[in-house]
Design an enzyme around this catalytic site. Structure first.
Site, PDB file in Angstrom:
ATOM      1  N   HIS A   1     -46.605  13.103 -24.227  1.00 47.87           N
ATOM      2  CA  HIS A   1     -46.626  12.152 -23.109  1.00 47.87           C
ATOM      3  C   HIS A   1     -47.833  12.396 -22.183  1.00 47.87           C
ATOM      4  O   HIS A   1     -47.707  12.276 -20.960  1.00 47.87           O
ATOM      5  CB  HIS A   1     -45.289  12.159 -22.339  1.00 47.87           C
TER       6      HIS A   1
ATOM      7  N   HIS B   1     -50.779  22.709 -25.926  1.00 54.64           N
ATOM      8  CA  HIS B   1     -51.754  22.534 -24.840  1.00 54.64           C
ATOM      9  C   HIS B   1     -51.524  23.563 -23.751  1.00 54.64           C
ATOM     10  O   HIS B   1     -50.418  24.031 -23.537  1.00 54.64           O
ATOM     11  CB  HIS B   1     -51.735  21.111 -24.253  1.00 54.64           C
TER      12      HIS B   1
ATOM     13  N   HIS C   1     -43.019  16.163 -13.777  1.00 48.71           N
ATOM     14  CA  HIS C   1     -44.132  17.079 -13.502  1.00 48.71           C
ATOM     15  C   HIS C   1     -44.310  17.214 -11.999  1.00 48.71           C
ATOM     16  O   HIS C   1     -45.331  16.828 -11.446  1.00 48.71           O
ATOM     17  CB  HIS C   1     -45.410  16.564 -14.166  1.00 48.71           C
TER      18      HIS C   1
ATOM     19  N   GLU D   1     -43.106  22.559 -23.539  1.00 52.17           N
ATOM     20  CA  GLU D   1     -42.484  21.231 -23.471  1.00 52.17           C
ATOM     21  C   GLU D   1     -41.797  20.844 -24.780  1.00 52.17           C
ATOM     22  O   GLU D   1     -40.876  20.029 -24.782  1.00 52.17           O
ATOM     23  CB  GLU D   1     -43.547  20.162 -23.155  1.00 52.17           C
TER      24      GLU D   1
END
Ligand SMILES: [Fe+3]
Ligand SMILES: [Fe+3]
Lengths: 284, 129, 284, 129
Positions: C12, C196, C59, C243
């Site tokens: 996302h 990431h 977030h 995540e």
């Protein structure tokens, strides 16, 4: 290492706080309520825990209907007594053992309890009344004399967590406490109840047989007791009697074998049956 | 969805369905926790209520202080008690009103041990279905 | 009854949303990212779910550091795209199946998952970017064409829920969906990842071998995959790669046997490896 | 308490201890999500920061935009990125600054497949303990 040595079950009726705050505890209506806590205050002074792990519910004070956590653990440095509509209670700010609270939070999440962590939170009568009855009169400029780790449980919107879940949470809290390296004496409080219904046409329900059964089984059959379905609380102990699920968290954190060192039961305080018990681990 | 608690008499279990229905009503009530909001509400109830998208029935029940109706429309007592507190009505007196007993005889009942569980477990015992 | 027929795993990355919102998806940098979603948009149009159950993380948008729920289920009627610091994304408001969300919430809590229920919540790119890549360009005045039940998972503050807990939550979501009486086709999304790291000196870490292993095992060994400890994600897939635990919720909600009908993997989108998979139940 | 993730190089895992340390710093950063707060901050940074009880070190790191220092002092990148966004720095360029590579060569590295995992798993591989 830190250790949980004893558990306290206690109602958190707001009117009890009001009685203390307005100095009317010697009135005939209130005298028998407070008489039952004389032993407890002495016991507290002897036991002298470093930390109280306090399981309670918020009554639409810190949490309104926008956000309803099942289990919310307080990780802030301090917790201010909230204005519940009559001004805040004139009692001390509640101080956390913040490092231990963080440790417990991490341990519980890795142990697969789905906590909400609160880094800011006001606390209502659900938390301050148990401290008041167990520690006696304290003014805002005093100190509670103990650090408090609060755990707020949703019991306002159905469904509350099951008794079984609460009992198992108690076991996980024990594991978390025992893996904290500081040498600390911890007492765990389960609060709320006993039988009461505050709402609608059945308000005023009191069921002493149920309450007595509940208090008995905390020692004799805690596991069986924790399996009781919600509908039994709602029917037998009133719609707000379901608060008693929080006592299972306390019970789960103790040894399988405990000694009941004190019990107090009185009707009424406002709309509620007041119940109180002190359980010690046999090898504490 | 069958609800195993629907046969308890004189009781609204505040479940997700009721919470959804009563959301704006309850969110209005909770604002009365703070003095500045009570002042604004007491100065002009109608204008204050305009800020909350509740149903006309909920709005009317607030204005008329129909305490049971508020619960029937999705209110929860921990919220509606804030409206009661604003009016100087504490939890016990609110219960006196909701039961229809009146404040005095409710207080008397509590002093005498409260409402018995006998005859109060099932709607059928109240002659309801 | 309602049924979960398929699962979608998808990164996302916020920059993907920006690329769509600013109309630069045909640029050479972005073209290969979006090419991999062409199949998915057709698949979505054919599959036409009534409800998407969307597992994502906030977030630090709807939740700041004051309140950190492990699992927060959205029960509000609608969810507005949030201003994350650049103005809200120009996409439609997200509409809930509110009755089903309430039902799932109750079912999960009685199934001993300790949810936080959100009756008001803004949603950030974690929720809207997956809808955008799967449904294509939509303007604020359009409709997503599907109802969405959002579940926000804490993956920002360590520890996230374990992979095992997420997988079991998926199973519980399936039970909840299947006990809802309306006849509804539900697709579940697990979002976030892939490898990431956005922070500090190791930022920019990309581990295609890890990502490929993860995508493979979703079909070949989902249970084994769900047992992976957090430190492996953090080390191998970067600090924000954790995540990926959210994909286990999606996987747990499906049959043991699934068919991978689509896969897409591309590096880079901004700092991130983009991963995407579609899994169908064999008997769907 | 032993932390099994402390041997990962160039990485701060934002755990409860860091969250506690960085609380007021992060809560400051998150206010910059909204335009009116950004306007107030940009008009007078020092005055705006007075509203947040952070440490002098944290305050200085904010004023000097020391992006790595902010993380070392308990900041989390999802929060500090709001301060960066206020300065017109997006996530990728912020990463370019934090890695010390500079924006251009960081972007180049990402286009070429990103930072390899080889040699980047353990602090020992970076010559750290
Ligand atoms: Fe209570
Ligand atoms: Fe993300």
């Amino acid at each position: 290492m830190a250790r949980i040595t004893a558990g306290v079950g206690v109602s958190h009726v707001p009117a009890i706080g009001v009685a203390m705050d307005t100095g009317i505890t010697e009135q005939p209506y209130w005298q028998p309520v407070f008489k039952g806590f004389e032993f407890s205050r002495k016991w507290m002074a002897e036991k002298k825990p470093d930390v109280v792990f306090l399981v309670y519910n918020d009554h639409c004070t810190a949490f309104d209907a926008s956000c309803i956590p099942t289990f919310a653990l307080g990780a802030a440095a301090t917790f201010t007594p909230a204005d519940e509509g009559y001004g805040p209670r004139p009692v001390p700010v509640v101080k956390n053992h913040q490092k231990m609270a963080s440790h417990i939070a991490q341990s519980l999440i890795l142990d697969e309890f789905d906590l909400t962590i609160m880094n800011e939170m006001e606390v209502d009568h659900g938390l301050t009344v148990p401290l008041s009855v167990m520690y006696g009169d304290k003014k805002p400029e005093d100190d509670w004399g103990v650090l408090v780790i609060p755990l707020a449980v949703n019991v306002v919107q159905y469904p509350a967590p099951t008794g079984n879940r609460c009992y198992n949470l108690g076991k996980a809290i024990r594991r978390a406490v025992e893996s904290f390296p500081e040498d600390l004496n911890v007492v765990i409080f389960g609060t709320g109840g006993m039988s009461h219904q505050l709402q609608y046409k059945r308000a005023g329900l009191i069921n002493p047989e149920f309450d007595t059964m509940f208090l008995d089984k905390l020692t004799s059959d805690p596991v069986g007791l924790s399996k009781m379905p919600h509908v039994d609380y709602l029917r037998e102990a009133g719609s707000e009697g379901v608060e008693m699920v929080m006592w299972h968290v306390m019970r789960g954190a103790l040894d399988d074998d405990v000694v009941e060192v004190h019990r107090h039961y009185h009707v009424p305080a406002s709309n509620t049956a007041v119940g109180h018990i002190i359980l010690e681990n046999k090898n504490a | 969805m069958k609800k195993d608690y629907e046969d308890i008499p004189g009781t609204f279990v505040f479940d997700a369905d009721r919470s959804r229905e009563g959301y704006h009503l309850n969110q209005f009530c909770i604002t009365l926790r703070l003095q500045k909001n009570r002042d604004a509400f007491n100065a002009n109830e109608e204008a204050y209520l305009d800020g909350f998208p509740m149903t006309p029935e909920q709005r009317e029940a607030v204005l008329k202080r129909e305490w049971n109706r508020l619960l029937e429309l999705g209110g929860n007592v921990y919220y509606t008690s804030k409206l009661a507190a604003n009016d100087g009505i504490n939890f016990q007196n609110l219960a006196g009103l909701m039961t229809g007993m009146g404040v005095e005889s409710y207080r008397e009942m509590m002093l005498n041990g409260g409402r018995s569980i006998d005859g109060n477990r099932y709607k059928s015992e109240w002659g309801e279905e």
